[in-house]
Write an enzyme that holds these catalytic residues in place. Structure first.
Site, PDB file in Angstrom:
ATOM      1  N   ARG A 125      39.221  30.178  32.980  1.00 17.43           N
ATOM      2  CA  ARG A 125      38.312  29.052  32.498  1.00 17.43           C
ATOM      3  C   ARG A 125      36.382  29.748  32.309  1.00 17.43           C
ATOM      4  O   ARG A 125      36.265  30.426  32.764  1.00 17.43           O
ATOM      5  CB  ARG A 125      38.551  28.206  33.542  1.00 17.43           C
ATOM      6  N   GLY A 139      34.144  25.879  41.122  1.00 21.16           N
ATOM      7  CA  GLY A 139      35.048  27.050  41.706  1.00 21.16           C
ATOM      8  C   GLY A 139      35.037  28.332  41.485  1.00 21.16           C
ATOM      9  O   GLY A 139      33.697  28.701  40.804  1.00 21.16           O
ATOM     10  N   ASP A 141      42.323  36.570  37.323  1.00 22.21           N
ATOM     11  CA  ASP A 141      43.384  35.476  37.885  1.00 22.21           C
ATOM     12  C   ASP A 141      44.620  35.415  37.031  1.00 22.21           C
ATOM     13  O   ASP A 141      44.965  35.948  35.879  1.00 22.21           O
ATOM     14  CB  ASP A 141      42.245  34.187  37.440  1.00 22.21           C
ATOM     15  N   LYS A 195      44.236  23.418  50.212  1.00 20.71           N
ATOM     16  CA  LYS A 195      43.040  23.556  51.050  1.00 20.71           C
ATOM     17  C   LYS A 195      42.817  22.871  52.586  1.00 20.71           C
ATOM     18  O   LYS A 195      41.422  22.298  52.837  1.00 20.71           O
ATOM     19  CB  LYS A 195      41.910  22.727  50.340  1.00 20.71           C
ATOM     20  N   ARG A 229      42.227  19.439  38.522  1.00 23.10           N
ATOM     21  CA  ARG A 229      43.671  19.302  38.191  1.00 23.10           C
ATOM     22  C   ARG A 229      44.714  18.055  39.004  1.00 23.10           C
ATOM     23  O   ARG A 229      46.146  17.901  38.722  1.00 23.10           O
ATOM     24  CB  ARG A 229      44.994  20.663  38.480  1.00 23.10           C
ATOM     25  N   LYS A 278      31.338  31.197  52.915  1.00 22.28           N
ATOM     26  CA  LYS A 278      29.777  32.327  52.391  1.00 22.28           C
ATOM     27  C   LYS A 278      28.982  31.622  51.793  1.00 22.28           C
ATOM     28  O   LYS A 278      27.040  31.646  52.523  1.00 22.28           O
ATOM     29  CB  LYS A 278      29.986  33.062  51.657  1.00 22.28           C
ATOM     30  N   GLU A 279      28.405  30.267  51.347  1.00 21.90           N
ATOM     31  CA  GLU A 279      27.347  29.804  50.674  1.00 21.90           C
ATOM     32  C   GLU A 279      26.493  28.956  51.425  1.00 21.90           C
ATOM     33  O   GLU A 279      25.689  28.795  52.224  1.00 21.90           O
ATOM     34  CB  GLU A 279      27.371  28.856  49.771  1.00 21.90           C
ATOM     35  N   ASP A 294      63.759  74.428  33.243  1.00 21.82           N
ATOM     36  CA  ASP A 294      64.355  73.152  34.512  1.00 21.82           C
ATOM     37  C   ASP A 294      66.169  73.303  33.054  1.00 21.82           C
ATOM     38  O   ASP A 294      66.293  73.825  32.085  1.00 21.82           O
ATOM     39  CB  ASP A 294      64.482  72.185  34.523  1.00 21.82           C
ATOM     40  N   TYR A 295      67.434  72.071  33.666  1.00 24.57           N
ATOM     41  CA  TYR A 295      69.006  72.598  32.935  1.00 24.57           C
ATOM     42  C   TYR A 295      68.745  71.076  32.728  1.00 24.57           C
ATOM     43  O   TYR A 295      68.287  70.518  31.503  1.00 24.57           O
ATOM     44  CB  TYR A 295      69.933  72.990  33.849  1.00 24.57           C
TER      45      TYR A 295
HETATM   46  O1  LIG Z   1      40.079  26.262  36.745  1.00 25.48           O
HETATM   47  P1  LIG Z   1      40.412  25.107  37.562  1.00 25.48           P
HETATM   48  O2  LIG Z   1      41.634  24.512  37.598  1.00 25.48           O
HETATM   49  O3  LIG Z   1      39.795  23.876  37.680  1.00 25.48           O
HETATM   50  O4  LIG Z   1      40.606  25.477  39.524  1.00 25.48           O
HETATM   51  C1  LIG Z   1      38.826  26.392  39.594  1.00 25.48           C
HETATM   52  C2  LIG Z   1      39.250  27.842  40.705  1.00 25.48           C
HETATM   53  O5  LIG Z   1      39.316  27.739  41.840  1.00 25.48           O
HETATM   54  C3  LIG Z   1      40.626  29.213  42.455  1.00 25.48           C
HETATM   55  O6  LIG Z   1      39.331  29.682  42.780  1.00 25.48           O
HETATM   56  C4  LIG Z   1      40.215  30.777  43.896  1.00 25.48           C
HETATM   57  O7  LIG Z   1      38.184  32.354  43.061  1.00 25.48           O
HETATM   58  C5  LIG Z   1      37.729  32.108  44.446  1.00 25.48           C
HETATM   59  C6  LIG Z   1      36.718  33.362  44.008  1.00 25.48           C
HETATM   60  O8  LIG Z   1      37.110  33.950  44.283  1.00 25.48           O
HETATM   61  C7  LIG Z   1      38.105  31.826  46.000  1.00 25.48           C
HETATM   62  O9  LIG Z   1      36.893  32.191  46.776  1.00 25.48           O
HETATM   63  C8  LIG Z   1      39.237  31.053  46.084  1.00 25.48           C
HETATM   64  O10 LIG Z   1      40.571  31.132  47.552  1.00 25.48           O
HETATM   65  C9  LIG Z   1      40.726  30.708  44.997  1.00 25.48           C
HETATM   66  O11 LIG Z   1      40.923  29.120  45.417  1.00 25.48           O
HETATM   67  C10 LIG Z   1      40.918  30.228  40.941  1.00 25.48           C
HETATM   68  O12 LIG Z   1      41.355  31.574  41.326  1.00 25.48           O
HETATM   69  C11 LIG Z   1      40.051  30.235  39.794  1.00 25.48           C
HETATM   70  O13 LIG Z   1      41.017  30.814  38.894  1.00 25.48           O
HETATM   71  C12 LIG Z   1      40.035  28.670  39.354  1.00 25.48           C
HETATM   72  O14 LIG Z   1      38.787  28.937  37.859  1.00 25.48           O
HETATM   73  O1  LIG Z   2      30.048  19.632  43.382  1.00 23.87           O
HETATM   74  C1  LIG Z   2      30.491  20.877  43.963  1.00 23.87           C
HETATM   75  C2  LIG Z   2      31.186  21.525  45.259  1.00 23.87           C
HETATM   76  C3  LIG Z   2      31.357  22.562  44.501  1.00 23.87           C
HETATM   77  N1  LIG Z   2      31.230  24.052  44.168  1.00 23.87           N
HETATM   78  C4  LIG Z   2      31.325  25.336  44.008  1.00 23.87           C
HETATM   79  O2  LIG Z   2      32.666  25.397  43.738  1.00 23.87           O
HETATM   80  C5  LIG Z   2      33.061  26.651  44.635  1.00 23.87           C
HETATM   81  C6  LIG Z   2      34.260  26.716  45.314  1.00 23.87           C
HETATM   82  O3  LIG Z   2      35.169  27.590  44.678  1.00 23.87           O
HETATM   83  P1  LIG Z   2      35.836  28.200  46.778  1.00 23.87           P
HETATM   84  O4  LIG Z   2      35.920  29.874  46.597  1.00 23.87           O
HETATM   85  O5  LIG Z   2      35.148  27.692  47.951  1.00 23.87           O
HETATM   86  O6  LIG Z   2      36.730  28.061  46.443  1.00 23.87           O
HETATM   87  P2  LIG Z   2      38.035  27.268  44.855  1.00 23.87           P
HETATM   88  O7  LIG Z   2      37.741  26.157  44.445  1.00 23.87           O
HETATM   89  O8  LIG Z   2      37.714  28.818  44.362  1.00 23.87           O
HETATM   90  O9  LIG Z   2      39.853  27.603  45.344  1.00 23.87           O
HETATM   91  C7  LIG Z   2      32.155  27.232  45.405  1.00 23.87           C
HETATM   92  O10 LIG Z   2      31.424  28.251  45.104  1.00 23.87           O
HETATM   93  C8  LIG Z   2      31.314  25.389  45.299  1.00 23.87           C
HETATM   94  O11 LIG Z   2      29.610  25.617  45.459  1.00 23.87           O
HETATM   95  C9  LIG Z   2      31.054  22.913  42.700  1.00 23.87           C
HETATM   96  O12 LIG Z   2      30.489  24.011  41.276  1.00 23.87           O
HETATM   97  N2  LIG Z   2      30.405  22.142  42.928  1.00 23.87           N
HETATM   98 MG   LIG Z   3      65.724  67.889  34.560  1.00 21.13          MG
END
Ligand SMILES: O=P(O)(O)OC[C@H]1O[C@H](O[C@H]2O[C@H](CO)[C@@H](O)[C@H](O)[C@H]2O)[C@H](O)[C@@H](O)[C@@H]1O
Ligand SMILES: O=c1ccn([C@@H]2O[C@H](COP(=O)(O)OP(=O)(O)O)[C@@H](O)[C@H]2O)c(=O)[nH]1
Ligand SMILES: [Mg+2]
Length: 724
Positions: free
Chosen positions: A10, A29, A140, A277, A310, A378-379, A497-498
């Site tokens: 993405r 994400g 990823d 989650k 999704r 972390k945010e 070597d052989y």
């Molecule tokens: O692209 P989507 O199918 O809409 O999904 C959103 C993303 O989700 C996943 O996020 C992961 O990455 C984070 C940062 O490294 C991490 O904090 C989190 O635990 C993961 O779930 C996924 O890995 C992405 O590829 C997706 O785009």
């Molecule tokens: O309405 C929203 C809610 C959350 N986030 C962002 O989505 C990310 C979620 O990342 P995380 O690593 O917690 O989980 P993932 O969705 O990647 O599995 C965070 O940066 C959030 O700030 C966003 O862009 N819009």
């Molecule tokens: Mg050999």
């Protein structure tokens, strides 16, 4: 100037079709939000899918042009690719498996086909943008095959791969029908990164057991390159979130929220809709908390943001229904005219509103069943300018490895979540601040820029290391040089070597006896008094003596256990014990009885399990089992375990071809050295040779030798030429 190409499924921007035309929004994400702030540096480019299906080419062209102005290159997916590659293989096969939900995994060949096709499509897109010297960084689980596809196109390039989701234990990963192709796909990279050390460890164990490669010290030796595997916990753009919390837009929102929820303790949860989650578990725990702590009724609000994700995938649709029901049930049981226990939102929020929510929240409740990292927590930390607030965090999130000052919970333990909520709601401010400041120091320091920097540094490091071990084909020019030096030299030392070097590999090892051509070459070389010819082999001394003993050649047999100068008798390198055989032999015998076609070869100080005649799939599995088991044993009894060509060999740790050949170098003066071998065990002798020696590796694999030749015919040709 060389650039960095970032590739992920993405793009950080998604395109939507609205009535006014195309609209561009930031993607949700962790991956997109995390890397979004760094890719614009220099003339870097990000390649990925813009998140929508386009029907006509004109629209695609417009998207392409709009995005390229922002350093992005879109890869367009057809409707069926979105269904089979994205929703299908990525999110119905890999996602559940990698998050330990393998009971949800679908194994569908059509998905796998689409996954391969789309990975190839990404490869083509990269090839359009790539120039020599560029660094390629793939992200990823949607693109696990891309590293290898790109390696074939660009054999010398620097390729990094980072996986944002967990890597499961071998026992779970092995369930995938395409497990080996997937690992081989990833092994096209030079550096493979995960969020945690456990993910890296799980990956290495799968590589060792499924592909059968050596993975010692986080380095995988695939015969051609060393591939580095390590943990790189991802951070966030700390300054951005801290500054946002201080911005007028956020402050205005904070006022608004406080006014709407006076005297409430706010518990915040933010995630994409995802069964990984732990959202239902969180709701159940909250419900239990309200039951067990009626003193908090009317005083606490759970603000729960669920971002749509999704939703074409069945399990996600079901989850949405479950959440709707749970929220409905809890709210209807506990709400009053003036109070709602849960504020539930099913949509995404602009970043200023997220920031304001992080600021007003007293508690962030982050309870994934599994999460690669989790950036939301972390945010939250970065937004707490007054250092107050408590983080409750699942042990199953990668982030828990860093954030020891959070209240850590097991998401399956509802009682523990209830107790943690109570602890958090009653925690004294000083303690909140102490914990928060520790966590802020950490999240500030290990921020996203730091993450990118150390990943790139490691990638550079491993490339330099690989280069220092590169072996070049023995060119015409170098051959001539060798011949000239050879002619001038008076005391030449030839270590040969052989098996695999002087003869080709045979199905039955006893069939590799020397033919007339070989005997003639050796005879010719050995009769020249300027030459000392040493056959350095893993074979037992009797066989070598039977085959070549009539020639004036020296022997180093059994990888260096037995030594013989042509003028002298057999002697042992040093006193060795073979007492360990009584322990190891029964294990090998058990293995033979379970693996039809395999057999044991016994040498004085080594036992070898041969499996060249065994069905290959079974053989690989058994070889891995045996060598893992023996390695586990060997550590205590001074043995080395080696996997060679269709063999697993155990021998005394003191023995190797390097120690044997060093004896000769010390005893006999020499003015030219030629040293040729094909196997792992020959690397030991290449390593001890002086720099000016002509060391030659037979085969294309990476080696400590300076030069390479393709096969034993080429070796014979070279030796013949030296003789003339
Ligand atoms: O692209 P989507 O199918 O809409 O999904 C959103 C993303 O989700 C996943 O996020 C992961 O990455 C984070 C940062 O490294 C991490 O904090 C989190 O635990 C993961 O779930 C996924 O890995 C992405 O590829 C997706 O785009
Ligand atoms: O309405 C929203 C809610 C959350 N986030 C962002 O989505 C990310 C979620 O990342 P995380 O690593 O917690 O989980 P993932 O969705 O990647 O599995 C965070 O940066 C959030 O700030 C966003 O862009 N819009
Ligand atoms: Mg050999």
């Amino acid at each position: 100037m060389p650039k960095t190409i970032i590739i992920s499924n993405r793009l950080p921007i998604k395109v939507q079709r609205t009535e006014e035309g195309l609209a561009y929004e930031t993607s949700e994400g962790g991956l997109a939000t995390g890397l979004g702030s760094i890719y614009k540096q220099g003339h870097n480019v990000w390649i990925g899918w813009p998140g929508t299906y386009f029907e006509d080419e004109a629209e695609e062209k417009q998207v392409h042009d709009d995005l390229s102005k922002q350093s992005m290159l879109p890869v367009f997916l057809t409707e069926s690719e979105i269904r089979d590659y994205y929703e299908g293989f990525s999110n119905e096969t890999l996602w559940p498996t990698f998050h330990y939900f393998s009971q949800y995994a679908v194994y569908e060949d059509a998905y796998w086909q689409a996954y391969q096709t789309v990975n190839q499509k990404f490869c083509d897109a990269v090839m359009e943008a790539a120039e020599p010297g560029d660094t390629i960084w793939i992200h990823d689980y949607q693109l696990l095959l891309l590293p290898e596809l790109l390696r074939e196109e660009l054999p010398k390039s620097s390729i990094g791969f980072f996986q944002h989701i967990p890597f499961p234990s071998f026992e779970v990963f092995r369930l995938l029908p395409w497990r080996e192709q997937i690992l081989r796909g990833m092994l096209g990279a030079d550096l493979i990164g995960f969020h945690t050390y456990d993910d890296a460890r799980h990956f290495l164990s799968s590589v060792s057991r499924i592909v059968g490669l050596n993975t010692a010290q986080g380095l995988i030796d695939n015969g051609y390159r060393h591939i580095m595997v390590d943990a790189f916990p991802m951070g966030i753009d700390y300054d951005k979130y801290a500054a946002l919390a201080d911005s007028p837009e956020t402050k205005a929102k904070i006022e608004e929220y406080r006014a709407a929820l006076p005297d409430q303790k706010i518990v915040l949860s933010i995630d994409r809709l995802d069964y990984s989650k732990g959202i239902p578990q969180r709701l159940q725990a909250y419900e239990l908390f309200l039951k067990e702590h009626p003193e908090f009724l009317g005083k606490v609000t759970l603000s729960m943001l669920v971002v749509p994700s999704r939703d074409q995938v069945e399990k996600y649709r079901q989850l949405k229904e479950t959440i709707d029901e749970l929220v409905g049930r809890i709210n209807s049981s506990f709400r009053t005219i003036t109070w709602n226990p849960i504020q539930y939102f099913y949509r995404s929020f602009p970043i200023e509103e997220l920031s304001a929510l992080y600021c007003v929240a007293d508690i962030a409740l982050v309870t994934p069943m599994r999460d690669g990292m989790n950036l939301v927590c972390k945010e939250f930390i970065a937004s707490k300018l007054d250092h107050k607030g408590v983080l409750i965090l699942s042990e199953m999130a990668g982030a828990s490895r860093e954030l020891a000052d959070a209240i850590l919970i097991n998401p399956n333990d509802l009682g523990q979540i209830v107790r943690s909520l109570h602890e958090a709601l009653t925690m004294p401010e000083e303690e909140q601040m102490l914990r928060m400041e520790h966590m802020q120091d950490l999240v500030r320091r290990y921020n996203i820029h730091h993450w990118v920097e150390i990943f790139m540094n490691r990638l550079e490091y491993i490339k330099v290391k690989q280069m220092s071990m590169a072996t070049e084909y023995l060119s015409e020019e170098e051959s001539t040089q060798l011949a000239e030096n050879f002619k001038k030299a008076n005391q030449r030392m030839l270590f040969l070597d052989y098996d695999g070097t002087l003869t080709s590999f045979k199905k039955d090892p006893t069939h590799a006896f020397p033919d007339e051509e070989l005997l003639e070459i050796l005879r010719c070389l050995a009769q020249d008094p300027k030459n000392r010819l040493v056959i350095v082999s893993g074979r037992d001394r009797n066989t070598l003596h039977k085959w070549l003993g009539h020639l004036p050649v020296d022997f180093i047999a059994e990888h260096g256990v037995w030594l013989k100068k042509h003028e002298g008798e057999w002697e042992m390198l040093q006193h060795l014990s073979d007492a360990w055989k009584t322990e190891v032999r029964p294990i090998m015998e058990l293995h033979v009885s379970r693996t039809p076609g395999s057999f044991i070869e016994e040498k004085d100080f080594s036992l070898v399990w041969h499996y060249r005649k065994v069905d290959p799939t079974l053989a690989e599995l058994r070889a891995r089992e045996l060598s893992n088991y023996l390695m586990f044993m060997a550590a205590n009894i001074n043995l080395q375990v080696m996997e060679g060509d269709k063999i697993v060999e155990v021998k005394n740790v003191e023995v190797n071809k390097g120690i044997g050949t060093t004896r000769w170098l010390e005893q006999f003066p020499h003015d030219l050295i030629l040293c040729i071998g094909d196997d792992r065990t020959d690397e030991d002798m290449f390593s001890v040779m002086p720099e000016e020696a002509f060391t030659i590796k037979v085969g294309s694999a990476r080696s400590h030798a300076r030069f390479s030749l393709d096969n034993s015919q080429e070796v014979r040709k070279l030796l013949k030429a030296l003789c003339e």
